[in-house]
Write an enzyme that holds these catalytic residues in place. Structure first.
Site, PDB file in Angstrom:
ATOM      1  N   ARG A   1      41.601  90.537  76.567  1.00  0.00           N
ATOM      2  CA  ARG A   1      41.469  91.283  77.819  1.00  0.00           C
ATOM      3  C   ARG A   1      40.022  91.361  78.285  1.00  0.00           C
ATOM      4  O   ARG A   1      39.766  91.675  79.446  1.00  0.00           O
ATOM      5  CB  ARG A   1      42.018  92.707  77.641  1.00  0.00           C
TER       6      ARG A   1
ATOM      7  N   LYS B   1      40.587  89.959  81.282  1.00  0.00           N
ATOM      8  CA  LYS B   1      41.818  89.239  81.622  1.00  0.00           C
ATOM      9  C   LYS B   1      42.581  89.953  82.732  1.00  0.00           C
ATOM     10  O   LYS B   1      43.033  89.333  83.677  1.00  0.00           O
ATOM     11  CB  LYS B   1      42.698  89.112  80.372  1.00  0.00           C
TER      12      LYS B   1
ATOM     13  N   TRP C   1      35.435  97.793  78.174  1.00  0.00           N
ATOM     14  CA  TRP C   1      34.797  96.903  79.149  1.00  0.00           C
ATOM     15  C   TRP C   1      34.012  97.838  80.068  1.00  0.00           C
ATOM     16  O   TRP C   1      34.596  98.641  80.787  1.00  0.00           O
ATOM     17  CB  TRP C   1      35.860  96.113  79.922  1.00  0.00           C
TER      18      TRP C   1
ATOM     19  N   ASN D   1      41.530 103.900  79.273  1.00  0.00           N
ATOM     20  CA  ASN D   1      41.395 102.707  80.109  1.00  0.00           C
ATOM     21  C   ASN D   1      41.586 103.173  81.546  1.00  0.00           C
ATOM     22  O   ASN D   1      42.553 103.857  81.849  1.00  0.00           O
ATOM     23  CB  ASN D   1      42.486 101.691  79.711  1.00  0.00           C
ATOM     24  N   GLY D   2      40.635 102.845  82.428  1.00  0.00           N
ATOM     25  CA  GLY D   2      40.733 103.277  83.821  1.00  0.00           C
ATOM     26  C   GLY D   2      39.439 103.936  84.256  1.00  0.00           C
ATOM     27  O   GLY D   2      38.418 103.812  83.576  1.00  0.00           O
TER      28      GLY D   2
ATOM     29  N   CYS E   1      39.616  97.309  79.329  1.00  0.00           N
ATOM     30  CA  CYS E   1      39.725  98.075  78.086  1.00  0.00           C
ATOM     31  C   CYS E   1      41.081  97.881  77.416  1.00  0.00           C
ATOM     32  O   CYS E   1      42.096  97.725  78.085  1.00  0.00           O
ATOM     33  CB  CYS E   1      39.551  99.556  78.370  1.00  0.00           C
TER      34      CYS E   1
ATOM     35  N   LYS F   1      36.939  77.662  87.374  1.00  0.00           N
ATOM     36  CA  LYS F   1      37.124  77.458  85.920  1.00  0.00           C
ATOM     37  C   LYS F   1      35.787  77.142  85.264  1.00  0.00           C
ATOM     38  O   LYS F   1      35.464  77.669  84.207  1.00  0.00           O
ATOM     39  CB  LYS F   1      38.094  76.298  85.627  1.00  0.00           C
TER      40      LYS F   1
ATOM     41  N   HIS G   1      28.165  70.438 106.573  1.00  0.00           N
ATOM     42  CA  HIS G   1      27.687  71.614 107.300  1.00  0.00           C
ATOM     43  C   HIS G   1      26.802  72.504 106.440  1.00  0.00           C
ATOM     44  O   HIS G   1      26.590  73.668 106.773  1.00  0.00           O
ATOM     45  CB  HIS G   1      28.880  72.416 107.840  1.00  0.00           C
TER      46      HIS G   1
ATOM     47  N   GLU H   1      33.459  80.240  85.167  1.00  0.00           N
ATOM     48  CA  GLU H   1      33.925  81.296  84.268  1.00  0.00           C
ATOM     49  C   GLU H   1      33.595  81.032  82.811  1.00  0.00           C
ATOM     50  O   GLU H   1      33.181  81.936  82.100  1.00  0.00           O
ATOM     51  CB  GLU H   1      35.468  81.405  84.353  1.00  0.00           C
TER      52      GLU H   1
ATOM     53  N   GLU I   1      39.533  76.104  92.604  1.00  0.00           N
ATOM     54  CA  GLU I   1      39.992  76.489  91.267  1.00  0.00           C
ATOM     55  C   GLU I   1      39.186  75.754  90.183  1.00  0.00           C
ATOM     56  O   GLU I   1      38.805  76.356  89.179  1.00  0.00           O
ATOM     57  CB  GLU I   1      41.502  76.204  91.151  1.00  0.00           C
TER      58      GLU I   1
HETATM   59  C1  AGP Z   1      41.103  83.348  86.517  1.00  0.00           C
HETATM   60  O1  AGP Z   1      40.664  82.361  85.667  1.00  0.00           O
HETATM   61  C2  AGP Z   1      40.392  84.602  86.453  1.00  0.00           C
HETATM   62  N1  AGP Z   1      40.190  85.068  85.149  1.00  0.00           N
HETATM   63  C3  AGP Z   1      40.638  85.633  87.512  1.00  0.00           C
HETATM   64  O2  AGP Z   1      40.082  85.121  88.669  1.00  0.00           O
HETATM   65  C4  AGP Z   1      42.099  86.080  87.801  1.00  0.00           C
HETATM   66  O3  AGP Z   1      42.818  85.033  88.357  1.00  0.00           O
HETATM   67  C5  AGP Z   1      42.069  87.294  88.742  1.00  0.00           C
HETATM   68  O4  AGP Z   1      41.395  88.347  88.121  1.00  0.00           O
HETATM   69  C6  AGP Z   1      43.437  87.735  89.173  1.00  0.00           C
HETATM   70  O5  AGP Z   1      44.204  88.160  88.099  1.00  0.00           O
HETATM   71  P1  AGP Z   1      45.753  88.362  88.212  1.00  0.00           P
HETATM   72  O6  AGP Z   1      46.362  87.044  88.532  1.00  0.00           O
HETATM   73  O7  AGP Z   1      46.161  88.864  86.872  1.00  0.00           O
HETATM   74  O8  AGP Z   1      46.000  89.353  89.298  1.00  0.00           O
END
Ligand code: AGP
Length: 612
Positions: free
Chosen positions: A27, A607, A73, A99-100, A2, A489, A508, A492, A485
């Site tokens: 965000r 984010k 969110w 937010n929370g 949020c 990517k 395996h 996501e 990673e």
């Molecule tokens: C990465 O592309 C992601 N959006 C997500 O996995 C992110 O790395 C994760 O939420 C951790 O966030 P932070 O590094 O702000 O703690």
């Protein structure tokens, strides 16, 4: 997650709120809303984007020099118009944005329903604003006092702003666990979840601490109290953030801009910390804890997502060069499994945003057990940066794209420096190796510059595979976290199912998936496990899988076997992740663009993940 924006001053609030909400879009959110007080209070909110909100408010009364805005969110209740913020109190005299999560909202709601309250949404937030008004009426106190008393009753995390129809000269904001910053202008105030909506208006800001309540009055100076009603002196800081850093600067997407910024952001992460000619590495922020770290029995790295992948790279480097055992944990698992920790343990928390709820909770747990906590964060002054004993900032600059790119390479850079500096102090890294890596590290930014010039080659490969439904990513050693990673990517931002595996693990299980339709991205750069990876490629080829190989410049063997290959500049094996991740970022970027996906704000993602 949020986003909160609020304004109180002489200007029209609506354009400031809308612009601010757009700045916070990164965000991640699924609905948006604003409330304004002119002669009456007006609330406009709807499911969808801020642009949908603008369309919804079009032609209606948007006047008022006080207002609050929110991007939601969804946590409690699906994303729809009713659940969007702001929420009204029972009498509709108060509105709130939040937010929370209010954890005890269900029992509070039950109580209030018994007393005749009616709720219009499924949210925990609406319960809080009803509670505030309920206390105000029952206890015959002013809004500030009612809000303070209500916050003493709630369990959970919050950043809230409350506005009253009856007093359009005041905003009240409070926070616990979720970030909030207040901008102080010449004759106005701004409130936001982070500084991005504020930076173009003022550089003077106050970061609210947990359990603090801010009283903003049009005719008075900012006042801050804690939840026990003790007055605090606001600590006004100057923002370092520059407006250009949060704008696209001619790129089509923030993600592409951030991929291209990596030569600079890696340099910024090293700036003032290394001197290859003199053989010096120093991370100022943690120098007081270096002896503690050298003598630690083990390191436990806690993080989530991409930051967790950076932690996995660090595991290889710290064990190799500093000979300290390292465990890498998902923060969300660590915090709930009663981990065995003691005073000889050093916990390293890695987080771009510095606000990730699970990582923050893991830190608090480790602290309570006496461990020393070191933070590796990107956002200066963030909750995690403040919760740790010491730390190093990554200095990647603001990362707006939800998919982390430059933050990852900055984290790996700082963690590499950490491994080298500890290894040097401990005497566990040979002098010649130390000097070689250091000078190689200095050349990484220019090598990435060279690599980025090949992005049309990656675009070409992306075109071929854009319709694939699955991808496999393979790597060995410190290229294994890079495989994870790369897969993350792609998932996501393009919504293609992708898995990362250590190359040798393929046989395996995942090998069962391989057929002529399966693209397999293999990091097959020169190094001790090169021959082993070549064998893994043979195994894929034998089953007709399509190989996209990341190889070292000048490679012959893998290039002959692979269907497509991308050459990357040669570097020391331990620095390969910094370079090999770049083509994987670009591959996922181009595939997502070609599939028409929203690259910077992928569906369902946020984010900074400020809820567990
Ligand atoms: C990465 O592309 C992601 N959006 C997500 O996995 C992110 O790395 C994760 O939420 C951790 O966030 P932070 O590094 O702000 O703690």
């Amino acid at each position: 997650m949020c986003g909160i924006v609020a304004y109180l001053g002489q200007k029209q609030a609506y354009p400031i709120l809308i612009k601010g909400l757009k700045r916070l879009e990164y965000r991640g959110y699924d609905s948006a809303g604003v409330a304004l007080v002119d002669s009456e209070m007006a609330v406009y909110k709807c499911k969808g984007k801020v642009s949908d909100l603008e369309a919804h408010a079009n032609g209606k009364n948007i006047n008022g020099t006080i207002g609050i805005g929110h991007t939601r969110w969804a946590t409690h209740g699906e994303p729809n118009d009713a659940n969007a913020h702001p929420h009204y109190s029972e009498s509709k005299k108060l509105v709130i944005i939040h937010n929370g999560i209010i954890e005890n909202y269900a029992s509070l709601k039950k109580e209030m329903i018994k007393r005749g309250h009616t709720f219009l949404s499924d949210t925990d937030t609406e319960v809080l604003v009803h509670l505030i008004e309920d206390i105000q009426e029952k206890e015959k106190v002013d809004l500030f006092e009612a809000l303070r008393m209500a916050l003493n009753e709630v369990i959970g995390a919050y950043a809230i702003v409350v506005m009253s129809k009856d007093d359009p000269n005041k905003l009240i904001a409070a926070k616990k666990g979720s970030p909030m910053v207040i901008g102080i202008g010449k004759d106005d105030f701004y409130i936001a979840s982070d500084a991005t909506p504020i930076v173009e208006y003022t550089k003077n800001v106050v970061y609210l601490e947990d359990e603090e309540i801010a009283l903003l009055d049009r005719n008075e100076e900012l006042k801050i109290f804690n939840i026990k009603n003790q007055s605090k002196t606001p600590y006004i800081q100057e923002l370092e953030l520059q407006l250009e850093a949060i704008e696209k600067g001619g790129y089509e997407h923030f993600m592409l801009k951030e991929i291209y910024e990596q030569p600079k952001s890696i340099l910024d992460s090293m700036r003032g910390r290394i001197n290859a000619a003199q053989g010096i590495v120093s991370l100022g922020g943690i120098s007081d804890y270096e002896t503690k770290m050298i003598n630690a029995k083990r390191f436990i790295i806690v993080a989530c997502g991409t930051s967790w992948h950076a932690g996995l790279v660090a595991e290889y480097l710290i064990e190799e060069y500093a000979r300290i055992p390292v465990e890498v944990e998902y923060a969300s698992e660590f915090r709930y499994r009663n981990p065995i920790l003691n005073e000889d343990d050093v916990v390293i928390a890695i987080s771009q945003s510095g606000e990730t709820a699970d990582t923050l909770a893991a830190i608090e747990l480790a602290k309570s057990k006496g461990a020393t906590i070191i933070g590796i964060c990107n956002v200066v002054g963030s909750s995690i940066a403040r919760a740790t004993h010491a730390g190093s900032y990554t200095h990647a600059g603001p990362e707006i794209g939800v998919a982390s790119t430059k933050a990852f390479t900055a984290q790996v850079t700082v963690l590499t420096l950490l491994a080298l500096s500890l290894g040097k102090k401990k005497g566990t890294i040979p002098h010649s190796k130390f000097a070689q890596i250091l000078s190689e590290l200095e050349s990484v930014p220019s090598k990435i510059e060279t690599l980025l010039k090949k992005d049309n080659q990656i675009e070409y490969i992306s075109e071929i595979f854009k319709n694939a439904t699955n991808f496999l990513y393979l790597g060995r050693g410190c290229s294994f976290p890079v495989a994870l990673e790369g897969a993350l990517k792609l998932k996501e931002i393009s919504y293609i199912h992708a898995e990362g595996y250590p190359a040798a693990e393929m046989k395996h299980g995942p090998i069962a998936l391989i057929d002529a339709e399966m693209p397999v991205v293999v990091i097959a750069t020169k190094g001790p496990s090169y021959e082993k990876v070549v064998s893994n490629i043979q195994e894929v080829k034998a089953r007709k899988g399509k190989i996209i190989a990341i190889v070292t410049e000048g490679d012959v063997t893998v290039k002959e076997m692979a269907d497509y290959s991308i050459e990357i500049p040669e570097t020391d094996e331990s620095l390969v992740p910094l370079i090999s991740v770049i083509p994987l970022q670009l591959l996922s970027y181009y595939i997502a663009v070609m599939r028409g996906c929203n690259v910077d704000q992928p569906r369902n993602l946020a984010k900074s993940v400020t809820v567990e």
